[in-house]
Design a protein around this motif. Structure first.
Motif, PDB file in Angstrom:
ATOM      1  N   THR A 145       0.825  -1.210   0.000  1.00 58.86           N
ATOM      2  CA  THR A 145       0.000   0.000   0.000  1.00 58.86           C
ATOM      3  C   THR A 145       0.859   1.258   0.000  1.00 58.86           C
ATOM      4  O   THR A 145       0.551   2.235  -0.689  1.00 58.86           O
ATOM      5  N   PRO A 149       0.985   4.925  -4.519  1.00 55.76           N
ATOM      6  CA  PRO A 149       0.960   6.215  -5.228  1.00 55.76           C
ATOM      7  C   PRO A 149       2.068   6.346  -6.265  1.00 55.76           C
ATOM      8  O   PRO A 149       1.836   6.842  -7.380  1.00 55.76           O
ATOM      9  N   ASP A 180      -7.420   1.912   3.559  1.00 57.36           N
ATOM     10  CA  ASP A 180      -6.280   2.607   2.950  1.00 57.36           C
ATOM     11  C   ASP A 180      -5.759   1.859   1.734  1.00 57.36           C
ATOM     12  O   ASP A 180      -5.374   2.462   0.732  1.00 57.36           O
ATOM     13  N   GLU A 183      -8.348   2.536  -1.076  1.00 57.18           N
ATOM     14  CA  GLU A 183      -8.283   3.920  -1.539  1.00 57.18           C
ATOM     15  C   GLU A 183      -7.135   4.128  -2.527  1.00 57.18           C
ATOM     16  O   GLU A 183      -7.274   4.870  -3.509  1.00 57.18           O
ATOM     17  N   ARG A 184      -6.023   3.463  -2.286  1.00 50.43           N
ATOM     18  CA  ARG A 184      -4.867   3.629  -3.164  1.00 50.43           C
ATOM     19  C   ARG A 184      -4.887   2.662  -4.346  1.00 50.43           C
ATOM     20  O   ARG A 184      -4.197   2.898  -5.348  1.00 50.43           O
TER      21      ARG A 184
END
Length: 277
Positions: A145, A149, A180, A183-184
């Motif tokens: 995770t 990004p 989390d 979301e990523r």
């Protein structure tokens, strides 16, 4: 054709694996060879595999290519090169020019072991990825995770490069990680040049007490986000043996699928990695 898109061979009797120093990985400190895997594939109806690197080593990549040429079941190799090397293009050309070089279908690096979560965005790494793209190879993303990004930014920068996300970015299933991670992960589903492997999940769950139902929500979410045309089966053998035997891994995935899907079980791997028929 059923294709296992993610398996390894290990030779700790003669090779040092830095990641294997973790005492919980002691069961892996024996050799796992093609002769060990072959009967498991036959028993589970798996015809071909994609063999994936385990060390940051050109020597290992060359050895995996030789194994692929001799095995009779390895259809492609995801190897390793130093993407930061200014001469990475020459190194790739040399590998592909080997008699067994036709088996090189992709590259990978243990990105999640790098201290810098933005390692993928380093200029020299980006230059190396451009060399991978120029040669029509795949790049496997081994991230968690934390690194998603940077992975997303990289996938966007190279629309011509086919990316495969290993192990769904390793959500911590044992601890119920979800928000989390999701979301990523979600923005990656918008990138048409990225596929995902439904692999490595049993070892993210509780090794002793996991059930197929523990993995199912993560598999279902991957299918919802990426669709069956962008998901593929991988065993992560022999790492999976820390928690499950080969048949259990395959059965857990099949149990989670709404219906049998030849795309997930082989067709996507053939298409993405451009494996021989």
């Amino acid at each position: 054709m059923v294709v296992d898109a993610h398996q390894h061979f290990l030779f700790p009797s003669r090779v040092h694996y830095p990641w294997m120093e973790d005492p919980t990985l002691a069961p892996l400190r024996r050799d796992f060879t093609p002769d060990d895997l072959r009967p498991l594939l036959e028993a589970c109806g798996v015809e071909r595999t994609v063999l994936v690197q385990t060390r940051s080593s050109l020597e290992e990549t060359r050895e995996l290519l030789r194994i692929a040429a001799e095995s009779g079941f390895v259809a492609g190799v995801v190897g390793w090169v130093d993407l930061r090397d200014p001469g990475v293009g020459r190194v790739l050309d040399e590998l592909m020019a080997l008699p067994e070089g036709r088996y090189l279908v992709g590259l990978r690096h243990q990105v999640h072991d790098e201290p810098d979560p933005d390692w993928l965005l380093l200029p020299e790494v980006q230059r190396g990825l451009a060399a991978v793209a120029e040669r029509g190879l795949v790049y496997d993303l081994l991230v968690r995770t934390r690194e998603l990004p940077a992975a997303l930014a990289t996938v966007r920068r190279f629309p011509e490069l086919r990316f495969v996300l290993d192990h769904l970015a390793k959500p911590n299933i044992a601890r119920g990680q979800w928000e989390d991670w999701l979301e990523r992960l979600e923005p990656l589903a918008e990138q048409p040049n990225l596929w995902v492997k439904l692999s490595g999940l049993v070892t993210e769950a509780d090794w002793r007490r996991w059930k197929p139902e523990d993995l199912a929500p993560y598999i279902h979410k991957a299918l919802e986000l990426f669709g069956p045309a962008r998901c593929m089966f991988g065993s992560d053998w022999p790492v999976c043996t820390l928690a499950a035997e080969y048949p259990q891994v395959k059965e857990a995935l099949e149990q989670a699928l709404p219906s049998p899907d030849p795309r997930i079980m082989g067709e996507n791997a053939v298409r993405v990695y451009r494996l021989p028929a």
